[in-house]
Design a protein around this motif. Structure first.
Motif, PDB file in Angstrom:
ATOM      1  N   ALA A 288       0.831  -1.207   0.000  1.00  0.00           N
ATOM      2  CA  ALA A 288       0.000   0.000   0.000  1.00  0.00           C
ATOM      3  C   ALA A 288       0.867   1.259   0.000  1.00  0.00           C
ATOM      4  O   ALA A 288       0.589   2.215  -0.713  1.00  0.00           O
ATOM      5  CB  ALA A 288      -0.931   0.001   1.211  1.00  0.00           C
ATOM      6  N   SER A 294       0.155   8.501  -0.028  1.00  0.00           N
ATOM      7  CA  SER A 294      -0.862   9.350   0.597  1.00  0.00           C
ATOM      8  C   SER A 294      -2.110   8.546   0.938  1.00  0.00           C
ATOM      9  O   SER A 294      -2.690   8.697   2.006  1.00  0.00           O
ATOM     10  CB  SER A 294      -1.254  10.481  -0.353  1.00  0.00           C
ATOM     11  OG  SER A 294      -0.118  11.105  -0.851  1.00  0.00           O
ATOM     12  N   ALA A 295      -2.507   7.672   0.002  1.00  0.00           N
ATOM     13  CA  ALA A 295      -3.699   6.869   0.248  1.00  0.00           C
ATOM     14  C   ALA A 295      -3.468   5.935   1.423  1.00  0.00           C
ATOM     15  O   ALA A 295      -4.371   5.701   2.229  1.00  0.00           O
ATOM     16  CB  ALA A 295      -4.066   6.078  -1.009  1.00  0.00           C
ATOM     17  N   LEU A 297      -1.488   6.470   4.006  1.00  0.00           N
ATOM     18  CA  LEU A 297      -1.561   7.297   5.215  1.00  0.00           C
ATOM     19  C   LEU A 297      -3.014   7.529   5.608  1.00  0.00           C
ATOM     20  O   LEU A 297      -3.396   7.383   6.762  1.00  0.00           O
ATOM     21  CB  LEU A 297      -0.913   8.659   4.945  1.00  0.00           C
ATOM     22  CG  LEU A 297       0.530   8.843   5.368  1.00  0.00           C
ATOM     23  CD1 LEU A 297       1.065  10.145   4.811  1.00  0.00           C
ATOM     24  CD2 LEU A 297       0.651   8.824   6.875  1.00  0.00           C
ATOM     25  N   LEU A 298      -3.836   7.877   4.622  1.00  0.00           N
ATOM     26  CA  LEU A 298      -5.234   8.193   4.897  1.00  0.00           C
ATOM     27  C   LEU A 298      -6.081   6.940   5.107  1.00  0.00           C
ATOM     28  O   LEU A 298      -7.272   7.031   5.339  1.00  0.00           O
ATOM     29  CB  LEU A 298      -5.829   9.036   3.763  1.00  0.00           C
ATOM     30  CG  LEU A 298      -5.427  10.508   3.798  1.00  0.00           C
ATOM     31  CD1 LEU A 298      -5.972  11.234   2.601  1.00  0.00           C
ATOM     32  CD2 LEU A 298      -5.923  11.171   5.074  1.00  0.00           C
ATOM     33  N   SER A 299      -5.458   5.761   4.975  1.00  0.00           N
ATOM     34  CA  SER A 299      -6.189   4.534   5.283  1.00  0.00           C
ATOM     35  C   SER A 299      -5.812   4.027   6.659  1.00  0.00           C
ATOM     36  O   SER A 299      -6.181   2.928   7.044  1.00  0.00           O
ATOM     37  CB  SER A 299      -5.899   3.455   4.240  1.00  0.00           C
ATOM     38  OG  SER A 299      -6.296   3.884   2.971  1.00  0.00           O
ATOM     39  N   GLY A 300      -5.017   4.806   7.383  1.00  0.00           N
ATOM     40  CA  GLY A 300      -4.668   4.412   8.734  1.00  0.00           C
ATOM     41  C   GLY A 300      -3.409   3.574   8.843  1.00  0.00           C
ATOM     42  O   GLY A 300      -3.128   3.026   9.898  1.00  0.00           O
ATOM     43  N   LYS A 302       0.295   2.977   9.568  1.00  0.00           N
ATOM     44  CA  LYS A 302       1.319   3.735  10.292  1.00  0.00           C
ATOM     45  C   LYS A 302       2.610   3.673   9.476  1.00  0.00           C
ATOM     46  O   LYS A 302       3.481   2.828   9.696  1.00  0.00           O
ATOM     47  CB  LYS A 302       1.489   3.175  11.690  1.00  0.00           C
ATOM     48  CG  LYS A 302       0.255   3.501  12.514  1.00  0.00           C
ATOM     49  CD  LYS A 302       0.294   2.986  13.917  1.00  0.00           C
ATOM     50  CE  LYS A 302      -0.924   3.502  14.673  1.00  0.00           C
ATOM     51  NZ  LYS A 302      -1.421   2.548  15.673  1.00  0.00           N
TER      52      LYS A 302
END
Lengths: 415, 512
Positions: A288, A294-295, A297-300, A302
């Motif tokens: 991922a 960025s995606a 990061l925004l999917s949680g 770490k």
């Protein structure tokens, strides 16, 4: 509620392609090959290269002794390639592994040869140093945010320098015989055999059996979850083909010196890392991050933590490779491991990893490494000189990546 | 027939296994603004790529007649040579070069020594900027301009090539209302100068306002060309052509019955990550179960910044304020904590922030919910595919299998994948940032239907949108945001486009 939605919406031509053969057996080999061209292409190339050099060397390439040699000679590159492909999938690079192999081997040699510690203490220390180096790189890449290219370029210089200091600019040898066994030891004669080693064959047979059972159970699970599977005869054919190749390989080894210990290490690593990358949350997060940071990061995800552990893992494998290499070289030299990073990187890319990250497989990287190994070995057998070997390897790397890009472009054009 | 500058006759373009365009014909009159409408994937972009030479002669059937002459293009340079210039939706400017350098990129103004003549470059750029109504210094780097101004730079660049036919692909998709109005005004001015214009757009109100003719394309075929000069062609008329039948309504009906408060945000302040100013200041808002709350604001008002800072502090620094879920204060210091607390945020830019485009549908859907699909760190791959399949059916995602790569789906279907991904985390509050940007009318309707289904299930939904009619059509309550402050809160029954717009521009007028 949804009945009022316009049905003409979104019917782009590419989407209206029928979900062919979903939930039933797919037996058209063309479909199967095309679906995984990026992956299967590498196996086809591998077989072709083996066949080519088998012919060019009048069969010497596939002789029992030589197959054993290839395994012993390139094992540490393959270990590095496993770690490297994970680094590359996440969109990084590691230029330091050659220096780290040298440093870990040097620390081990100083402890075991100079300080008379037991052989295993040297191995533990080498792996520990590898982990520490990995944590160092991980810290700078993940938490400070410096590109891995720079961090590991610095590491390449840094750890080469430390190697020279640890060794005081001299070579150390020899290791005790237990230590040497890691890279040049064999398991054989455990259950006898007439002119061949039955134990090697037994282990191979167990492996093939395990592969068949595992594959069959996966297939059953997929059917239970109504996913596409290949037809049963094709599945059997696949298992038989893999079994035949493995057994032939084992047969050749059994007629040489038996089962190399390093091959067992390698098999365990490939299996373990194959599972880690494909079936764990950590593995998914690596893909991922490489696919879209960025995606992720925004999917949680770490991201910092994952990046840190990717480099710690690379350090660990560099430590393992350091043990294997020092064991094979039966000592430590200041210049050990020079250019190993480039071989490992090349293996990952030949094995189908994408330069931009997000794509790649552990098995692919190992096969990529084996392709280079077979080419080097084959050319050595033919007496091709070092300079030409280098030219050929460079061209193969270029062609492999060009093929990858061509494939991607073609996939894009069918949109 | 009036004097035609362009005729494309019987264009058929096939890709392996797919016919993207089938016998498409289009005639554009000299000096008109010609709109091309169609749903996503209808073939508009393919047609423009044929026209501009991206797909060279021979890779398609049919003929192109420009200015009375049959033309054969083998690349963009050929089409630009006769004066056809295309401006793509994703702008193609180099961010760190100046406006002037961008305008003359590949077409540099050289002096006698074949070095670049900077005086001439900047002077000519200045004149071009004047003609598009952009009062910026030509040496300003493009990165310092907003999207609206960048669009104008693109047009200036086209003018520098002595454009005769200007093609604009979704020119106002990323612009706010004021910038859009300016751009449309500029197109009228260009028309007065005799430049013909083809405009691809989803915004039907703009088309009815500005176009002289409209060609509707559906499923790779020309449906009809409407003469708009009489002013009697309505948006509904165009939609009928696009979807092949009437849409009873843009927005599905629903019964609203908000329940308990789910999320409350108090005194929320966010600083810009690098600049020394507050992007959001003292914002208070709440949303109840079964309620759709809208956030309206012009570009730069801080809508996305507000949403992302609430979603695990994904934006900004020095964030202060409190988040309550069901009346209890919660910490959401990172995205994982926000997800654990039942908050989900679907981004406005799905390609950059929402999806792993090179991965398959299945892995994208599971990406935020791997914790639920795994035990001790091991993913249950079969369960994963099962839930992805379920979502594919529930959401009507049009893809051959869940193993298809997401990058190959159309915008609407990609958006459904993003929604599926967040629904799988089982959130209580969904923040949807521009959920229908860049997707066609039919898919929009489906997204609205999905939102209705969510609130019927008791979820709370916050929708951020630049399109006021959309907010008025689907929300129960609308907050307006201006320069980082919440300037108003209206129940939908009292809200109109006019009073919302007044609230959205309130702070700015005070500052001015």
């Amino acid at each position: 509620m949804t009945s009022t939605k316009p049905t003409a919406a979104e019917e782009t031509a590419s989407e209206s392609a029928p979900a062919a053969a979903l939930h039933t057996g797919i037996s058209d080999p063309r479909t199967l090959i095309m679906r995984n061209l990026r992956q299967s292409g590498i196996y086809v190339a591998f077989v072709a290269i083996i066949a080519l050099f088998a012919v060019l060397t009048d069969g010497v390439l596939l002789s029992p002794g030589n197959i054993t040699n290839i395994v012993l000679q390139y094992s540490y590159i393959l270990v590095l390639a496993i770690g490297m492909v994970i680094v590359i999938i996440a969109g990084h690079i590691d230029l330091s592994v050659g220096s780290v192999v040298a440093l870990t081997g040097a620390v081990s040699a100083v402890l075991v040869i100079q300080q008379d510690y037991p052989w295993w203490a040297g191995m533990v220390a080498a792996v520990a140093v590898g982990l520490a180096v990995g944590a160092w790189h991980g810290f700078w890449v993940a938490y400070v945010g410096i590109p891995a290219f720079i961090v590991t370029l610095a590491g390449m210089l840094l750890f080469r320098g430390l190697t020279l200091q640890v060794l005081d600019n001299i070579s150390l040898s020899p290791f005790p015989s237990e230590y040497q066994k890691v890279a040049s030891g064999f398991l054989n004669g455990l259950i006898g055999g007439q002119g061949y080693d039955a134990f090697t064959l037994l282990i191979a047979a167990v492996a093939v059996g395990g592969y068949a059972v595992f594959g069959f159970r996966t297939r059953l699970a997929r059917i239970r979850y109504q996913q596409p599977v290949e037809s049963f005869p094709l599945f059997v054919a696949k298992v038989l083909a893999v079994g035949a190749v493995v057994m032939y390989f084992a047969w050749q080894l059994a007629h040489a010196r038996g089962l190399p210990i390093v091959l067992i290490i390698l098999a365990v690593l490939v299996l373990a890392y194959g599972l880690v990358t494909q079936r764990t949350v950590f593995g998914r997060q690596v893909y991922a991050i490489g696919g879209n940071l960025s995606a992720a990061l925004l999917s949680g995800v770490k991201v910092k933590k994952v990046n840190f552990w990717i480099f710690v893992n690379m350090g660990f494998l560099a430590g393992v490779a350091g043990v294997i290499y020092s064991s094979r070289a039966n000592g430590a030299q200041p210049a050990a491991g020079n250019m190993f990073e480039l071989d490992a990187i090349a293996a990952a890319f030949i094995g189908g990893a994408a330069v931009s990250g997000g794509v790649g497989r552990v098995v692919g990287a190992v096969v990529g490494g084996l392709i280079m190994a077979v080419m080097s070995n084959g050319m050595q057998l033919m007496g091709v000189d070092q300079s030409t070997q280098s030219v050929v390897k460079g061209l193969v790397l270029l062609i492999a990546v060009a093929f990858d890009i061509y494939n991607k472009r073609r996939a894009g054009a069918t949109r | 027939m009036d004097d035609a500058i362009l005729e494309m006759r019987g264009i058929t373009k096939r890709f392996p296994g797919v016919t993207a365009l089938q016998d498409v014909s289009i005639t554009v009159r000299r000096g008109e603004i010609h709109a091309i409408c169609g749903e996503n994937g209808a073939g508009k972009s393919t047609l423009m790529k044929v026209l501009s030479g991206v797909y060279p002669t021979g890779s398609y059937d049919g003929e192109i007649i420009f200015d009375g002459q049959p033309v054969h293009f083998n690349g963009i340079r050929d089409s630009e040579h006769v004066g056809i210039v295309i401006i793509h939706q994703e702008l193609a400017l180099v961010p760190y070069l100046s406006i002037a350098e961008n305008i003359f990129l590949g077409n540099e103004r050289k002096g006698a020594s074949s070095l670049i003549d900077w005086h001439r470059t900047n002077a000519e750029a200045g004149k071009l900027l004047e003609s598009v109504g952009l009062g910026e210094n030509p040496v300003t780097p493009v990165i310092q301009l907003g999207v609206g101004k960048q669009q104008l730079v693109e047009i200036a660049k086209a003018l520098s090539k002595e454009v005769r036919l200007l093609i604009l692909d979704e020119p106002t998709a990323a612009l706010n209302d004021i910038d859009s109005a300016h751009l449309l005004g500029l197109l009228r001015k260009l028309k007065a100068r005799g430049i013909t214009c083809i405009m691809i757009s989803h915004k039907l109100n703009e088309i009815t306002a500005i176009a002289d003719s409209t060609t509707v394309i559906r499923d790779g075929k020309t449906v009809e060309t409407l003469d708009m000069r009489g002013g009697d062609v309505t948006q509904e008329r165009i939609i009928r052509g696009m979807v092949g039948r009437d849409l009873e309504s843009f927005y599905p009906d629903r019964v609203s019955s908000p329940g308990e408060e789910v999320l409350r945000i108090e005194d929320w302040t966010v600083r810009h990550p690098v600049q020394d100013r507050n992007v959001v200041e003292g914002a208070n808002l709440n949303v109840r179960a079964g309620e759709v709350v809208g956030i309206a604001g012009l570009m730069g008002a801080g809508r996305t910044e507000l949403a992302m800072s609430v979603f695990g502090r994904s934006y900004g620094r020095d964030i202060s304020g409190r988040i309550y879920m069901h009346g209890k204060e919660v910490k959401a210091r990172n995205v994982a904590e926000a997800i654990d607390n039942g908050i989900a945020y679907a981004t406005e830019d799905r390609k950059r922030y929402g999806l792993n485009l090179i991965a398959d549908v299945c892995r994208n859907i599971s990406a935020a919910a791997l914790g639920k699909l795994s035990r001790a760190g091991w993913v249950n791959g079969n369960e994963e595919i099962k839930v992805a399949e379920q979502k594919r059916r529930d959401m009507n995602i049009k893809t051959p299998t869940v193993m298809s790569v997401v990058g190959q789906l159309s915008g609407g279907n990609q958006q459904k994948v993003v929604l599926s991904k967040w629904l799988l985390t089982d959130p209580e509050v969904l923040i949807l940032d521009e959920p229908t940007r860049g997707i066609d009318v039919g898919a929009k309707y489906e997204i609205y239907t999905i939102i209705n289904r969510l609130v019927a299930d008791g979820k709370a939904v916050i929708v951020i949108s630049s399109e006021l009619p959309e907010l008025l059509g689907i929300c129960d309550r609308i907050y307006t945001l201006s320069a980082g402050r919440i300037t108003g809160e209206l129940p939908v029954a009292e809200a109109t486009q006019e009073n919302l717009m007044a609230l959205m521009t309130k702070e700015k007028e005070l500052a001015a």
